[in-house]
Scaffold this motif. Structure first.
Motif, PDB file in Angstrom:
ATOM      1  N   ILE A  55       2.713   2.733  14.462  1.00 42.30           N
ATOM      2  CA  ILE A  55       2.480   3.339  13.148  1.00 42.30           C
ATOM      3  C   ILE A  55       3.027   2.426  12.053  1.00 42.30           C
ATOM      4  O   ILE A  55       2.360   2.174  11.042  1.00 42.30           O
ATOM      5  CB  ILE A  55       3.097   4.753  13.074  1.00 42.30           C
ATOM      6  CG1 ILE A  55       2.282   5.709  13.947  1.00 42.30           C
ATOM      7  CG2 ILE A  55       3.168   5.251  11.632  1.00 42.30           C
ATOM      8  CD1 ILE A  55       2.945   7.052  14.180  1.00 42.30           C
ATOM      9  N   LYS A  56       4.221   1.892  12.254  1.00 41.95           N
ATOM     10  CA  LYS A  56       4.828   0.980  11.271  1.00 41.95           C
ATOM     11  C   LYS A  56       3.954  -0.259  11.086  1.00 41.95           C
ATOM     12  O   LYS A  56       3.701  -0.684   9.959  1.00 41.95           O
ATOM     13  CB  LYS A  56       6.227   0.580  11.733  1.00 41.95           C
ATOM     14  CG  LYS A  56       6.927  -0.350  10.783  1.00 41.95           C
ATOM     15  CD  LYS A  56       8.311  -0.732  11.284  1.00 41.95           C
ATOM     16  CE  LYS A  56       8.933  -1.755  10.346  1.00 41.95           C
ATOM     17  NZ  LYS A  56      10.078  -2.412  10.935  1.00 41.95           N
ATOM     18  N   ALA A  57       3.469  -0.834  12.179  1.00 39.05           N
ATOM     19  CA  ALA A  57       2.633  -2.034  12.104  1.00 39.05           C
ATOM     20  C   ALA A  57       1.328  -1.761  11.368  1.00 39.05           C
ATOM     21  O   ALA A  57       0.889  -2.558  10.536  1.00 39.05           O
ATOM     22  CB  ALA A  57       2.353  -2.567  13.504  1.00 39.05           C
ATOM     23  N   VAL A  58       0.707  -0.626  11.656  1.00 41.00           N
ATOM     24  CA  VAL A  58      -0.550  -0.271  10.981  1.00 41.00           C
ATOM     25  C   VAL A  58      -0.314  -0.033   9.498  1.00 41.00           C
ATOM     26  O   VAL A  58      -1.091  -0.487   8.645  1.00 41.00           O
ATOM     27  CB  VAL A  58      -1.202   0.966  11.648  1.00 41.00           C
ATOM     28  CG1 VAL A  58      -2.345   1.506  10.816  1.00 41.00           C
ATOM     29  CG2 VAL A  58      -1.684   0.616  13.045  1.00 41.00           C
ATOM     30  N   MET A  59       0.777   0.651   9.169  1.00 39.05           N
ATOM     31  CA  MET A  59       1.086   0.912   7.760  1.00 39.05           C
ATOM     32  C   MET A  59       1.340  -0.392   7.012  1.00 39.05           C
ATOM     33  O   MET A  59       0.840  -0.582   5.897  1.00 39.05           O
ATOM     34  CB  MET A  59       2.286   1.852   7.642  1.00 39.05           C
ATOM     35  CG  MET A  59       1.941   3.282   8.041  1.00 39.05           C
ATOM     36  SD  MET A  59       3.360   4.387   8.031  1.00 39.05           S
ATOM     37  CE  MET A  59       3.856   4.357   6.332  1.00 39.05           C
ATOM     38  N   GLU A  60       2.094  -1.312   7.617  1.00 39.27           N
ATOM     39  CA  GLU A  60       2.361  -2.599   6.981  1.00 39.27           C
ATOM     40  C   GLU A  60       1.076  -3.382   6.762  1.00 39.27           C
ATOM     41  O   GLU A  60       0.869  -3.971   5.712  1.00 39.27           O
ATOM     42  CB  GLU A  60       3.345  -3.421   7.823  1.00 39.27           C
ATOM     43  CG  GLU A  60       4.759  -2.908   7.761  1.00 39.27           C
ATOM     44  CD  GLU A  60       5.689  -3.633   8.730  1.00 39.27           C
ATOM     45  OE1 GLU A  60       5.226  -4.504   9.507  1.00 39.27           O
ATOM     46  OE2 GLU A  60       6.898  -3.303   8.712  1.00 39.27           O
ATOM     47  N   LYS A  61       0.202  -3.370   7.757  1.00 36.37           N
ATOM     48  CA  LYS A  61      -1.076  -4.081   7.649  1.00 36.37           C
ATOM     49  C   LYS A  61      -1.949  -3.460   6.560  1.00 36.37           C
ATOM     50  O   LYS A  61      -2.570  -4.171   5.776  1.00 36.37           O
ATOM     51  CB  LYS A  61      -1.787  -4.027   9.007  1.00 36.37           C
ATOM     52  CG  LYS A  61      -3.037  -4.832   9.079  1.00 36.37           C
ATOM     53  CD  LYS A  61      -2.722  -6.275   9.291  1.00 36.37           C
ATOM     54  CE  LYS A  61      -3.976  -7.040   9.631  1.00 36.37           C
ATOM     55  NZ  LYS A  61      -3.761  -8.454   9.653  1.00 36.37           N
ATOM     56  N   THR A  62      -1.967  -2.125   6.485  1.00 39.68           N
ATOM     57  CA  THR A  62      -2.765  -1.421   5.478  1.00 39.68           C
ATOM     58  C   THR A  62      -2.247  -1.710   4.080  1.00 39.68           C
ATOM     59  O   THR A  62      -3.023  -2.015   3.165  1.00 39.68           O
ATOM     60  CB  THR A  62      -2.751   0.104   5.751  1.00 39.68           C
ATOM     61  OG1 THR A  62      -3.248   0.321   7.080  1.00 39.68           O
ATOM     62  CG2 THR A  62      -3.613   0.849   4.764  1.00 39.68           C
TER      63      THR A  62
END
Length: 162
Positions: free
Chosen positions: A141-148
């Motif tokens: 979730i953290k990785a996806v949020m950072e990428k977004t």
């Protein structure tokens, strides 16, 4: 061999009872794996599994030689290094083993069109130190949020809105 079939074959009773028992057994293994990170097998299951499953570690050179020997067999066959998946999953190893064979072309006839160029794409790897489902969820979730956030910030910057 399918793991559900294996559990089915290692339960007793009539067909319907075996289905229920196999499902319960498989469910308990999955729960144990999620909660404890491992599965404890009964001695009967372990002995039965050893009749069907085998694993061994071999060198890269032995892997390449084995792939070549199957390819040179009476029946043309491309074996994958893991024996559990499609050769496309291990395209580098298969391609390396068969690079000297003019009639072998991994991209035409083996690799599905959807996988062309996949190995050239940017790789995203996150090391997670322990098999914890909640930790994996948090990290993803953290990785996806950072990428977004990074993606949207880039769009805003290029549009001059920032």
């Amino acid at each position: 061999m399918n793991i559900m079939y294996f559990t089915f074959e290692n339960t007793s009773g009539i067909w319907e009872e075996k289905e229920v028992e196999a499902g319960k057994l498989l469910s308990s293994w999955i729960s144990s794996l999620k909660e404890d990170g491992h599965v404890k097998l009964s001695i009967n299951i372990l002995l039965s599994a050893r009749k069907v499953f085998a694993a061994e570690r071999i060198s890269d050179e032995q892997t390449l030689t084995t792939i070549q020997s199957f390819f040179n067999g009476v029946v043309l066959y491309i074996v994958d290094p893991s024996s559990l998946s499609d050769p496309a999953k291990f395209s580098k190893a298969v391609s390396q083993a068969l690079k000297d064979y003019n009639h072998f072309n991994f991209d035409h006839g083996i690799l599905l069109q959807e996988f062309h160029g996949l190995l050239e794409k940017e790789k995203h790897v996150i090391d997670i130190k322990c098999p914890d489902v909640d930790l994996v969820n948090v990290v993803l979730i953290k990785a996806v949020m950072e990428k977004t956030v990074s993606h949207h910030a880039g769009k805003l910057a290029s549009s001059g809105s920032v």
